[in-house]
Design a protein around this motif. Sequence first.
Motif, PDB file in Angstrom:
ATOM      1  N   TYR A 399      -8.340  -2.838 -11.215  1.00 31.46           N
ATOM      2  CA  TYR A 399      -7.564  -2.416 -10.052  1.00 31.46           C
ATOM      3  C   TYR A 399      -8.271  -1.262  -9.341  1.00 31.46           C
ATOM      4  CZ  TYR A 399      -3.948  -5.383 -11.956  1.00 31.46           C
ATOM      5  OH  TYR A 399      -3.257  -6.475 -12.407  1.00 31.46           O
ATOM      6  N   PRO A 400      -8.079  -1.146  -8.038  1.00 30.82           N
ATOM      7  CA  PRO A 400      -8.790  -0.098  -7.290  1.00 30.82           C
ATOM      8  C   PRO A 400      -8.317   1.301  -7.649  1.00 30.82           C
ATOM      9  CG  PRO A 400      -7.221  -1.249  -5.869  1.00 30.82           C
ATOM     10  CD  PRO A 400      -7.248  -2.003  -7.159  1.00 30.82           C
ATOM     11  N   LYS A 401      -9.219   2.243  -7.516  1.00 26.49           N
ATOM     12  CA  LYS A 401      -8.878   3.658  -7.691  1.00 26.49           C
ATOM     13  C   LYS A 401      -8.036   4.095  -6.490  1.00 26.49           C
ATOM     14  CE  LYS A 401     -11.009   8.243  -7.555  1.00 26.49           C
ATOM     15  NZ  LYS A 401     -10.310   8.631  -6.317  1.00 26.49           N
ATOM     16  N   MET A 402      -6.965   4.810  -6.760  1.00 28.22           N
ATOM     17  CA  MET A 402      -6.095   5.295  -5.690  1.00 28.22           C
ATOM     18  C   MET A 402      -6.534   6.691  -5.253  1.00 28.22           C
ATOM     19  SD  MET A 402      -4.078   2.740  -5.265  1.00 28.22           S
ATOM     20  CE  MET A 402      -2.907   3.475  -4.114  1.00 28.22           C
ATOM     21  N   GLN A 403      -6.446   6.940  -3.954  1.00 27.60           N
ATOM     22  CA  GLN A 403      -6.710   8.293  -3.462  1.00 27.60           C
ATOM     23  C   GLN A 403      -5.669   9.261  -4.011  1.00 27.60           C
ATOM     24  OE1 GLN A 403      -6.730   8.376   0.804  1.00 27.60           O
ATOM     25  NE2 GLN A 403      -8.852   7.665   0.985  1.00 27.60           N
ATOM     26  N   ASN A 404      -6.114  10.471  -4.319  1.00 32.30           N
ATOM     27  CA  ASN A 404      -5.194  11.517  -4.754  1.00 32.30           C
ATOM     28  C   ASN A 404      -5.201  12.614  -3.692  1.00 32.30           C
ATOM     29  OD1 ASN A 404      -3.523  13.206  -6.118  1.00 32.30           O
ATOM     30  ND2 ASN A 404      -5.033  13.829  -7.666  1.00 32.30           N
ATOM     31  N   CYS A 405      -4.405  12.367  -2.648  1.00 30.01           N
ATOM     32  CA  CYS A 405      -4.361  13.305  -1.521  1.00 30.01           C
ATOM     33  C   CYS A 405      -3.049  14.068  -1.480  1.00 30.01           C
ATOM     34  CB  CYS A 405      -4.555  12.546  -0.205  1.00 30.01           C
ATOM     35  SG  CYS A 405      -6.173  11.767  -0.079  1.00 30.01           S
ATOM     36  N   THR A 406      -2.299  14.050  -2.573  1.00 31.26           N
ATOM     37  CA  THR A 406      -1.015  14.748  -2.623  1.00 31.26           C
ATOM     38  C   THR A 406      -1.133  15.909  -3.589  1.00 31.26           C
ATOM     39  OG1 THR A 406       0.118  12.669  -2.241  1.00 31.26           O
ATOM     40  CG2 THR A 406       1.425  14.503  -3.070  1.00 31.26           C
ATOM     41  N   SER A 407      -0.784  17.089  -3.131  1.00 30.49           N
ATOM     42  CA  SER A 407      -0.826  18.270  -3.989  1.00 30.49           C
ATOM     43  C   SER A 407       0.586  18.729  -4.295  1.00 30.49           C
ATOM     44  CB  SER A 407      -1.611  19.396  -3.302  1.00 30.49           C
ATOM     45  OG  SER A 407      -1.095  19.643  -2.017  1.00 30.49           O
ATOM     46  N   TYR A 408       0.809  19.113  -5.534  1.00 37.58           N
ATOM     47  CA  TYR A 408       2.138  19.526  -5.983  1.00 37.58           C
ATOM     48  C   TYR A 408       2.138  21.018  -6.315  1.00 37.58           C
ATOM     49  CZ  TYR A 408       2.996  14.563  -6.530  1.00 37.58           C
ATOM     50  OH  TYR A 408       3.139  13.222  -6.308  1.00 37.58           O
ATOM     51  N   GLN A 456      -1.147   2.104   1.093  1.00 40.31           N
ATOM     52  CA  GLN A 456      -1.420   0.692   0.823  1.00 40.31           C
ATOM     53  C   GLN A 456      -0.941   0.375  -0.594  1.00 40.31           C
ATOM     54  OE1 GLN A 456      -5.405   0.455   3.711  1.00 40.31           O
ATOM     55  NE2 GLN A 456      -5.549  -0.182   1.600  1.00 40.31           N
ATOM     56  N   GLU A 457       0.352   0.137  -0.741  1.00 37.52           N
ATOM     57  CA  GLU A 457       0.958  -0.019  -2.063  1.00 37.52           C
ATOM     58  C   GLU A 457       0.452  -1.240  -2.812  1.00 37.52           C
ATOM     59  OE1 GLU A 457       5.162   0.060  -1.587  1.00 37.52           O
ATOM     60  OE2 GLU A 457       5.220   2.125  -0.844  1.00 37.52           O
ATOM     61  N   TRP A 458      -0.075  -2.229  -2.091  1.00 35.28           N
ATOM     62  CA  TRP A 458      -0.578  -3.425  -2.758  1.00 35.28           C
ATOM     63  C   TRP A 458      -1.759  -3.105  -3.683  1.00 35.28           C
ATOM     64  CZ3 TRP A 458      -5.680  -4.260  -1.674  1.00 35.28           C
ATOM     65  CH2 TRP A 458      -6.165  -3.735  -0.480  1.00 35.28           C
ATOM     66  N   THR A 528      -3.693  -4.166   5.725  1.00 29.33           N
ATOM     67  CA  THR A 528      -3.088  -2.867   5.426  1.00 29.33           C
ATOM     68  C   THR A 528      -1.722  -3.020   4.766  1.00 29.33           C
ATOM     69  OG1 THR A 528      -4.249  -1.854   7.288  1.00 29.33           O
ATOM     70  CG2 THR A 528      -2.357  -0.662   6.394  1.00 29.33           C
ATOM     71  N   ALA A 529      -0.925  -3.982   5.247  1.00 27.02           N
ATOM     72  CA  ALA A 529       0.450  -4.117   4.763  1.00 27.02           C
ATOM     73  C   ALA A 529       0.552  -4.950   3.492  1.00 27.02           C
ATOM     74  CB  ALA A 529       1.322  -4.730   5.855  1.00 27.02           C
ATOM     75  N   LEU A 530      -0.213  -6.051   3.406  1.00 25.09           N
ATOM     76  CA  LEU A 530      -0.010  -7.009   2.310  1.00 25.09           C
ATOM     77  C   LEU A 530      -1.201  -7.140   1.369  1.00 25.09           C
ATOM     78  CD1 LEU A 530       1.824  -9.833   4.305  1.00 25.09           C
ATOM     79  CD2 LEU A 530       2.832  -8.014   2.912  1.00 25.09           C
ATOM     80  N   GLY A 531      -2.386  -6.750   1.820  1.00 26.42           N
ATOM     81  CA  GLY A 531      -3.529  -6.754   0.917  1.00 26.42           C
ATOM     82  C   GLY A 531      -4.382  -7.997   0.960  1.00 26.42           C
ATOM     83  N   THR A 532      -5.327  -8.042   0.027  1.00 27.40           N
ATOM     84  CA  THR A 532      -6.349  -9.093   0.039  1.00 27.40           C
ATOM     85  C   THR A 532      -5.805 -10.462  -0.363  1.00 27.40           C
ATOM     86  OG1 THR A 532      -6.935  -8.315  -2.186  1.00 27.40           O
ATOM     87  CG2 THR A 532      -8.283  -7.528  -0.362  1.00 27.40           C
ATOM     88  N   ARG A 533      -4.805 -10.516  -1.246  1.00 34.73           N
ATOM     89  CA  ARG A 533      -4.273 -11.818  -1.662  1.00 34.73           C
ATOM     90  C   ARG A 533      -3.688 -12.579  -0.480  1.00 34.73           C
ATOM     91  NH1 ARG A 533      -1.315 -10.199  -7.358  1.00 34.73           N
ATOM     92  NH2 ARG A 533      -3.065 -10.687  -8.742  1.00 34.73           N
ATOM     93  N   TRP A 534      -2.828 -11.930   0.275  1.00 32.50           N
ATOM     94  CA  TRP A 534      -2.216 -12.586   1.422  1.00 32.50           C
ATOM     95  C   TRP A 534      -3.246 -12.880   2.505  1.00 32.50           C
ATOM     96  CZ3 TRP A 534       2.406 -14.757   2.391  1.00 32.50           C
ATOM     97  CH2 TRP A 534       3.433 -14.526   1.461  1.00 32.50           C
TER      98      TRP A 534
END
Length: 565
Positions: A399-408, A456-458, A528-534
């Motif tokens: 699975y792809p690496k997700m960006q970590n652009c959220t700071s807590y 991009q939740e997919w 952007t909305a549905l991903g590579t499968r769709w």
Amino acid sequence: MPVQTTTAEVSDGNADALIRPTQDSVAFKAVSNGDGEISQMLPEGQPQVLETAAERRARRHSHWIVYITTFVMSIGFSIVLTGVWPYLQQLDTGVSKEFLGWVIAANPLGQMIASPLLGLWGNKAGSNRGAFLATILLFIVGNILYAVLSVFGSAARGIMIFSRFLVGVSSANIAIIRSYIASSTTLKERTTAVALTSAAQGLGFIIGPAIQAALAVAISHEKDSENKTSLASEMLEDEMEDVGLGIEWNMYTATGWFATVLGALNFFLFMPCIFKEYPIAAKEAQLRRYTAKEDQKLPKPDYPALLGVLVSFFIILFIYVLLETLLVPMCIDLYAWSDEKAVTVVGVGLSIAGAISIVMFTLTSVLTRRFDERKVFIFLGLVPLTVSMLIHFPMGNTYPKMQNCTSYDIAHVFDDSAVVPEFQMNFTEPSNTLSRHRRHAVRDDTCTDLGCPQEQEWCLYTPIIERPQMAVADVAAVIGYPVAFTLSSSFFSKILGPKPQGVWMGILTSTGSLSRVTGPVFVSYMYTALGTRWTFGILFVVMSLTLVIISLLFKRLVPMKWVAT
């Protein structure tokens, strides 16, 4: 409508539309059909000769000029495809992928609108020179605007769309290029000439990203770089800033200047002393009719066959252009590559694809002499494209690496009963309540982390397209595209027969442009909305339907034939 006839010797006012007779050539007449279309006609009693050797050489010289023009116009479209996304982000860090789709679509939208008008212009004027010169000027202006977007500040995004629209209008001259090729070739020559035109267009689509990749390597953005090219670039940029121009020199603006130079050189090729027009198809048709034992006429075109070819042409270009548009953003998302790496790797890959395309364009001309063109179209064109869409479908378990652009805030590490001090590491929002600390998250719009964006939740549940899988799928597409593109254009011209084709070629070009408008927009939203499968699942279904349509029309994909009156 009565036919007006004049001799070639007194037709100097429209000499571009005629073959000027030489001492060794056969005299002929120029006949107007009432719509401004000038055709070569053989007068009665003349020998059955189409042209002399000198005229044939001059006619082929004109073909090479339009091949070069096709190549330059295609480069104007494709040279920005791999770089436009990072260029947009450089101009506006908050730009979305949806906006990218509209930027890419602006070019074919301009082409779609202008193509029928240019085809009509060519038919009415009897000469294509004026249309060629006007469109090349627009090409130059559009690329200059693209190169100087930095001077427009907050309006740069809108000017980018306008600049790509102008380049699209200029590339609509492919309609008159196809029309001229159809009118200046014999029926026997036409498949080869159309193949060379398609090869020039396809090669331009491929070489453009390669040029962008070369510029990405040659031009450095780092101020402390010791590379001579980058130092020269910085000096040039500093000089421009000193005089208040605000023009930037980098790997993205350089593509605009490169295309501008190509356009200027191309403009001079259409000077009257260099480019002459030789429409021989009508002369061949008249000769065939003259030598026939009975009166013959041309029937109406086979409209269902033309419609089927238009549908296939639309889908073929739709598939190929969206792949070029999507490859860079997809590699950035799926493989966590930087912008520079994605542009460079994709550009090198498309260069290799260009070499394969050249082979396939050449092979198409050879195979169609030995085998049925329709079978070559299906089995070496449409089938590989269909298989390519299937192979692109995600199949692995990585699975792809997700960006970590959220700071807590630091308080989230404590439990509810802990005493939390007023100190906050991110200083994002002053608050002295624990609940506020625990649910507060900050989105950093200037995030430089690599990977798939959080929106991009997919990406969370869709595997990546493995790199070998991507390579095999793209090779299959590169094999199928040149064959399918070339033969669909050839079928269209032959089904129309030896008639004025300016408007019809405008319709063909507009159909291709429509696919290039809808393709990037469709993909930018669907991906952007549905991903590579769709995305690739839908494309596989569409290609399968195209195969069915062409198979049903198989017997109708033949050249127009003369019928007895």
